[in-house]
Design a protein around this motif. Sequence first.
Motif, PDB file in Angstrom:
ATOM      1  N   VAL A  68     -54.304 -61.318  30.106  1.00 43.57           N
ATOM      2  CA  VAL A  68     -54.279 -62.374  31.119  1.00 43.57           C
ATOM      3  C   VAL A  68     -55.666 -62.494  31.726  1.00 43.57           C
ATOM      4  O   VAL A  68     -56.474 -61.572  31.653  1.00 43.57           O
ATOM      5  N   LEU A  75     -53.806 -61.812  37.413  1.00 44.78           N
ATOM      6  CA  LEU A  75     -52.411 -61.925  37.827  1.00 44.78           C
ATOM      7  C   LEU A  75     -52.264 -62.359  39.276  1.00 44.78           C
ATOM      8  O   LEU A  75     -51.153 -62.433  39.788  1.00 44.78           O
ATOM      9  N   THR A  85     -50.933 -66.491  31.109  1.00 44.77           N
ATOM     10  CA  THR A  85     -50.772 -65.980  32.467  1.00 44.77           C
ATOM     11  C   THR A  85     -49.686 -66.754  33.201  1.00 44.77           C
ATOM     12  O   THR A  85     -48.909 -66.178  33.970  1.00 44.77           O
ATOM     13  N   ILE A 126     -46.253 -65.337  32.853  1.00 43.21           N
ATOM     14  CA  ILE A 126     -46.005 -64.189  33.729  1.00 43.21           C
ATOM     15  C   ILE A 126     -45.770 -64.673  35.161  1.00 43.21           C
ATOM     16  O   ILE A 126     -44.860 -64.191  35.860  1.00 43.21           O
ATOM     17  N   THR A 174     -54.990 -57.063  42.586  1.00 45.30           N
ATOM     18  CA  THR A 174     -54.244 -56.822  41.354  1.00 45.30           C
ATOM     19  C   THR A 174     -53.691 -55.405  41.274  1.00 45.30           C
ATOM     20  O   THR A 174     -52.784 -55.140  40.490  1.00 45.30           O
ATOM     21  N   VAL A 191     -44.605 -57.063  38.167  1.00 44.25           N
ATOM     22  CA  VAL A 191     -45.470 -56.311  37.268  1.00 44.25           C
ATOM     23  C   VAL A 191     -45.318 -54.833  37.593  1.00 44.25           C
ATOM     24  O   VAL A 191     -45.630 -54.388  38.695  1.00 44.25           O
ATOM     25  N   HIS A 198     -49.912 -52.702  34.328  1.00 47.50           N
ATOM     26  CA  HIS A 198     -50.877 -53.529  33.616  1.00 47.50           C
ATOM     27  C   HIS A 198     -52.068 -52.664  33.267  1.00 47.50           C
ATOM     28  O   HIS A 198     -52.854 -52.284  34.137  1.00 47.50           O
TER      29      HIS A 198
END
Length: 545
Positions: A15, A18, A28, A31, A196, A207, A210
């Motif tokens: 991605v 996020l 992206t 997601i 993130t 999420v 990642h």
Amino acid sequence: MRRGGILTMVGAGDVDNLDPSVAVHTVTRGILRACTRQLVTYRAGRDQRTAGDVVADMATEVPTYANGRLDRSGQEYVFTIKEGVRWDTFRQVTAADLARGLKRLAHPSAPGPALTYFTSTIRGLARFRDELDQAKDVAEMIETGTVEGIQVLDERTIALRTTGPAVDFLNILALPSASPAPVEYAGLVPGSRDVTGRLRSNGPYRVENHLPGKEILLGRNPAWDPATDDVRAANIDGVSVRIGLSERDAFDLVDRGDADMLWDIQPITAELPRLLADPRLEIHPAGLLSPYLVVNMLSPNENRATGKLGVRQAVSAGLDRAAVSEVWGGARLNDLTWRILPPLCSAYMPHSPVPDGRPAGDPDLARRLLADAGYPDGLTLRMVHRDRDIHPESVRAIGAALSRAGIRLMPVPVPITELFSTYFASTEPAARGDWDLAFTGWEPDWYGENARTYLQPLFQSAQGGWNLGFYASEMVDRLLAAGRAATDRETAHTAYRAVEAEVLRDMAVIPVLFAHQYWFHSPRVRGWEPYPVLNGDLTNLWLAP
């Protein structure tokens, strides 16, 4: 329909980010559809005609004149967030969260790619952006500063005011960029590791892990209440994305049934003939201006060649669009184009403002145009492009065609993350001449009334959109403003058609194909819906045994 199971996806790249404030890539968005919610959105489906119909998401209802939440001027929208829409911390999403999300789009250290949609539509946001540029404490100003068009009325109610009637304002509010931002993001630069590393979700999934370049894992958000969400079914338990594979390895995993779906790549061109009748290959019209060539208007190379109209016209004339089409799967999967607005766009006109060229290119015409522009012996241009998927093969086909006209193409292959973080992040690489042309694509940000989504980001002079080549035209800016200010669709269409004609005459970009969206998945993937997310709506598909 069966609930449960983990969807496995495989692919090459990651991605872009996020954080919905700064995210832009197609994968992206898949997601973000699963992890974020907006005031309004679109239902998943397969019907292009209804793909642009806006429905309530977090909001209790879509503002209309009839329900009194849109005032008679058409410029004030009042939204109430449903009770029970919660962050994964179990805290209610508030109107203040939404105001924070909109204001942080203007953060001077990380302006949102969709910022121009919002600054040109929400009253006072452009002024707020300029004030943020001069602020000593940006974080404090985002938290406490006021924007005329953003007013928190109570914990769950917000009023948004536009600069004019803005017939597509609800579409803008359905963008992932219009997501609320939780209090945990206060004081943090959008897209930074600080954000993130502490992502919050208000959608059905969150999420859970990642590892950049390796994997993304989504699991269920325990605070999501399906009673508040009419558009996401959340059938599967989670998503596992394996990143960093070659195109061949990823394709073979899905072809054998060892993975469920391709992530960020399309089936290998050589495999397409046998797949065209295979139900595992989904093909849908999508209105993609993809690929097209960005022209660097700032490059000093070859005596500022790309800044000259004749050179840009020569590149377009010399292109073998038919050869690129074959790399992209042929006529079943794309159409050749010399235009910006595709047939699926509401403002499309059957008659082109500029004549089409020859499908295989016209090297003699290209040579004459080059000579007239001052390059009788040809020239060399640097083309930056993604180093994966069908992009290198496409650039080789373009290079072979342009060489017939005396244009020597120097490919500059880079990972997609570097393409955007290094080459397109500022004017410096463009002004240094790190590239002259870029091979990329554009998808509409929404369906339905969407001519603006092809034209404003790509061609508005102000930075902050997708105007990657730094094209500038006062005429185009005025016409774009007229389209945004229009009180009815036909007036808007007239302005936007004039924009298309102007940028085509300027050869501001060089169109190549209108590509259809196609995606490859295993037989157990059911309920794959291409709209509104072009790589499939993860929140509505399900897995057969």
